[in-house]
Design a protein around this motif. Structure first.
Motif, PDB file in Angstrom:
ATOM      1  N   ALA A   1       0.764  -1.005  -0.160  1.00 24.75           N
ATOM      2  CA  ALA A   1       0.090  -0.004  -0.618  1.00 24.75           C
ATOM      3  C   ALA A   1       0.893   1.311   0.008  1.00 24.75           C
ATOM      4  N   MET A   2       1.052   1.953  -1.144  1.00 30.30           N
ATOM      5  CA  MET A   2       1.451   3.447  -0.755  1.00 30.30           C
ATOM      6  C   MET A   2       0.389   4.359  -0.946  1.00 30.30           C
ATOM      7  N   LEU A   3       0.223   5.554   0.502  1.00 30.79           N
ATOM      8  CA  LEU A   3      -0.926   6.739  -0.294  1.00 30.79           C
ATOM      9  C   LEU A   3       0.530   8.495  -0.399  1.00 30.79           C
ATOM     10  N   LEU A   4       0.110   8.569  -1.619  1.00 31.86           N
ATOM     11  CA  LEU A   4       0.513   9.050  -2.041  1.00 31.86           C
ATOM     12  C   LEU A   4      -0.324  10.998  -1.294  1.00 31.86           C
ATOM     13  N   HIS A   5      -0.088  11.587  -0.633  1.00 31.43           N
ATOM     14  CA  HIS A   5      -0.580  12.507  -0.474  1.00 31.43           C
ATOM     15  C   HIS A   5       0.270  13.922  -0.883  1.00 31.43           C
ATOM     16  N   GLY A   6      -0.472  15.194  -0.019  1.00 36.32           N
ATOM     17  CA  GLY A   6      -0.001  16.320  -0.791  1.00 36.32           C
ATOM     18  C   GLY A   6      -1.458  17.433  -1.152  1.00 36.32           C
TER      19      GLY A   6
ATOM     20  N   ASN B   1      -0.552 -10.324  -4.442  1.00 42.60           N
ATOM     21  CA  ASN B   1      -0.167  -9.218  -5.221  1.00 42.60           C
ATOM     22  C   ASN B   1      -1.451  -8.371  -5.771  1.00 42.60           C
ATOM     23  N   THR B   2      -1.476  -8.314  -4.205  1.00 41.97           N
ATOM     24  CA  THR B   2      -2.841  -6.679  -4.375  1.00 41.97           C
ATOM     25  C   THR B   2      -1.981  -5.361  -4.220  1.00 41.97           C
ATOM     26  N   ILE B   3      -2.683  -4.348  -4.542  1.00 40.90           N
ATOM     27  CA  ILE B   3      -1.192  -3.165  -4.169  1.00 40.90           C
ATOM     28  C   ILE B   3      -2.328  -2.432  -4.066  1.00 40.90           C
ATOM     29  N   PHE B   4      -2.653  -1.162  -2.866  1.00 38.57           N
ATOM     30  CA  PHE B   4      -3.284  -0.232  -3.243  1.00 38.57           C
ATOM     31  C   PHE B   4      -2.318   0.736  -2.929  1.00 38.57           C
ATOM     32  N   ILE B   5      -3.119   1.873  -4.110  1.00 36.53           N
ATOM     33  CA  ILE B   5      -2.701   3.167  -4.102  1.00 36.53           C
ATOM     34  C   ILE B   5      -3.565   4.270  -4.193  1.00 36.53           C
ATOM     35  N   LEU B   6      -3.052   4.493  -2.222  1.00 42.37           N
ATOM     36  CA  LEU B   6      -3.890   5.584  -2.266  1.00 42.37           C
ATOM     37  C   LEU B   6      -3.395   7.332  -2.078  1.00 42.37           C
ATOM     38  N   LEU B   7      -4.632   8.177  -2.537  1.00 40.45           N
ATOM     39  CA  LEU B   7      -4.324   9.352  -2.649  1.00 40.45           C
ATOM     40  C   LEU B   7      -5.163  10.021  -1.983  1.00 40.45           C
TER      41      LEU B   7
END
Length: 385
Positions: free
Chosen positions: A37-42, A184-190
Motif C-alpha cells: 500500500a502506497m499513500l501519495l499525499h499533498g 499480489n494486490t497493491i493499494f494506491i491511495l491518494l
C-alpha cells in the motif's frame, strides 16, 4: 513495510504524463519490491491522480523489461488504456470518474453534459448532483472481489482517490484489507489532506509526499499545456495571478484557466470561479461589506472553493499584519495593508479558527447559505470594535 527505494542500475522509464516536479518521486519507485500500500499525499492540484494512473498502468504492465514500464505495447497496457483491465479497480466519486482511462483527457474539450449539476434555491445539491463520496457498497464490492485471484495472474491494483472522502464505514472496510492484504494486490491511495486520513490507515501505508514545484517550473508547465488550446488568450500577468491564488498548484491553475476559456455559465467550476471573484471583492471591503448580499450571490458555488478563498485571503491578511508580503493575493497588497490596520488581532485569529473548523466538514456541508452568512458576518466583525 517494504521500501520504495532500492538499489537499481537505472530508474524505471518515466511516462510522459508524469509532471516534471514529480520526476523524483517516480525515479524513487522500486518495481522489484513495491509495498502493498502506497499513500501519495499533498496539496490538491499537484498531479497526484495522473501520477497514480501511470503508476497503476506500470504495475499492471506485462513487459519482461521491468525498467520500461508501462511499455504501452503489451495486451495489459492496451486493456488499461481502454478502461477494461480486469485487475484494475478504481474507487472514486462520480465527480472524478471522467478522469479515469476511459474518460476524455483532451484539455480543450467542453465539459461533459453528464457532469452538469443542479442546485436548489438554498445552494444545496439536488438529487441530480453527482455524488462526491465513495459509497460503502462500492467499497465492499471491491474488497469482496479480492478474495478471487487476479484475472491475468499478475498484480491487481486498487486506486482510491480522494482517500479522505471515504465514509467511516468504508474506511474501516479498507482498513481490514490493509491489515491482511491479499496476495499480489497493491493499494494506491491518494489524499489531498493527510490529516483527515485515519491514523490506522496511514500506519499501514508507505507515505510518499507530492511536492509543490518551483514557481518558474510550474508556470512553464502550464504555458506548455495552454499551447494545446486553440484561441486561448490570456496575459502572462493574469496567468501568474491565478497561479498565486491557487497556491502554486499547477493542475488546479490549468483547470481554472480552461474553465475561464470555455466560459460555460452552467459549469460548476465556472460558477465557483465567478463566485470566488465576487467573494474577494466583498472581503476587500472589510467592515463595509454587505455580507447578506454576498452570501446570496455566491451560495451556488462549491463550498470548498469558497472556504479555500476565504482561508487564503485571511492567511494573507495575517501575514500583512506581521509586516510580510502576501502569498496568494500580491495584487491586493495595498487593500490588505489597509485592512490589516483596521483588523482586530484577536477577532481575526478567532475567525481563522472558525475557517479551519469549517473546512473539516467542507465536503459534507449543510445549509450552505446559512453557514456563509455566519462566516461573512463574523469576518465583518473583525474590523469593528
Amino acid at each position: 513495510m517494504e521500501s520504495l527505494e532500492g538499489n537499481r542500475d537505472q530508474p524505471c522509464m518515466r511516462p510522459q504524463a508524469i509532471a516534471p516536479w514529480l520526476h523524483a518521486v517516480w525515479d524513487s519507485l522500486d518495481f522489484h519490491s513495491f509495498p502493498n500500500a502506497m499513500l501519495l499525499h499533498g496539496q490538491s492540484g499537484m498531479g497526484k491522480f495522473e501520477f497514480a494512473i501511470s503508476l497503476s498502468k506500470a504495475l499492471l504492465c506485462e513487459s519482461p523489461d521491468s525498467q520500461n514500464r508501462p511499455c504501452n505495447q503489451c495486451e495489459a497496457c492496451h486493456w488499461f488504456d481502454s478502461g477494461n483491465h480486469p485487475d484494475f479497480i478504481a474507487l472514486t466519486p462520480e465527480t472524478h470518474r471522467k478522469y479515469l482511462p476511459q474518460g476524455n483527457f483532451d484539455i480543450d474539450s467542453e465539459p461533459s453534459k453528464k457532469t452538469k449539476s443542479t442546485r436548489d434555491d438554498d445552494g444545496d445539491a439536488t438529487e441530480k448532483k453527482e455524488k462526491k463520496n465513495i459509497s460503502i457498497e462500492e467499497t465492499r464490492s471491491a474488497i469482496e472481489s479480492l478474495s478471487i485471484g487476479s484475472h491475468r495472474g499478475g498484480n491487481r491494483v486498487i486506486l482510491i482517490y480522494p482517500l479522505e472522502m471515504l465514509r467511516p464505514d468504508s474506511a474501516n472496510t479498507l482498513l481490514k484489507s490493509l491489515e491482511e492484504p491479499p496476495a499480489n494486490t497493491i493499494f494506491i491511495l491518494l489524499a489531498d489532506r493527510l490529516d483527515r486520513v485515519l491514523p490506522t490507515i496511514r500506519s499501514r501505508c508507505r507515505l510518499v509526499a507530492a511536492p509543490r514545484p518551483e514557481r518558474a517550473l510550474g508556470l512553464a508547465w502550464i504555458r506548455e499545456q495552454l499551447l494545446r488550446i486553440s484561441q486561448f488568450r490570456m496575459s502572462d500577468s493574469d496567468i501568474e495571478s491565478i497561479y498565486d491564488e491557487q497556491g502554486g498548484a499547477p493542475y488546479a491553475v490549468l483547470e481554472s484557466l480552461i474553465a475561464r476559456h470555455n466560459k460555460d455559465e452552467k459549469d460548476e467550476l465556472s460558477i465557483s470561479i465567478q463566485a470566488a471573484r465576487y467573494l474577494l471583492e466583498s472581503l476587500s471591503q472589510g467592515y463595509r461589506m454587505n455580507w447578506l448580499d454576498a452570501a446570496e450571490k455566491i451560495q451556488k458555488a462549491r463550498f470548498a472553493v469558497l472556504l479555500a478563498t476565504m482561508q487564503r485571503w485571511v492567511s494573507d491578511l495575517q501575514t500583512v499584519t506581521q509586516q510580510a508580503q502576501p502569498r496568494y493575493y500580491p495584487n491586493h497588497a495595498t487593500t490588505l495593508s489597509k485592512l490589516a490596520q483596521q483588523a482586530r488581532p484577536l477577532k481575526l485569529f478567532k475567525f481563522w479558527k472558525s475557517l479551519i473548523q469549517m473546512r473539516r466538514n467542507e465536503n459534507h456541508p449543510l445549509a450552505i447559505r446559512i453557514q456563509l452568512e455566519s462566516l461573512l458576518s463574523q469576518y465583518q466583525q473583525v474590523f469593528e470594535d
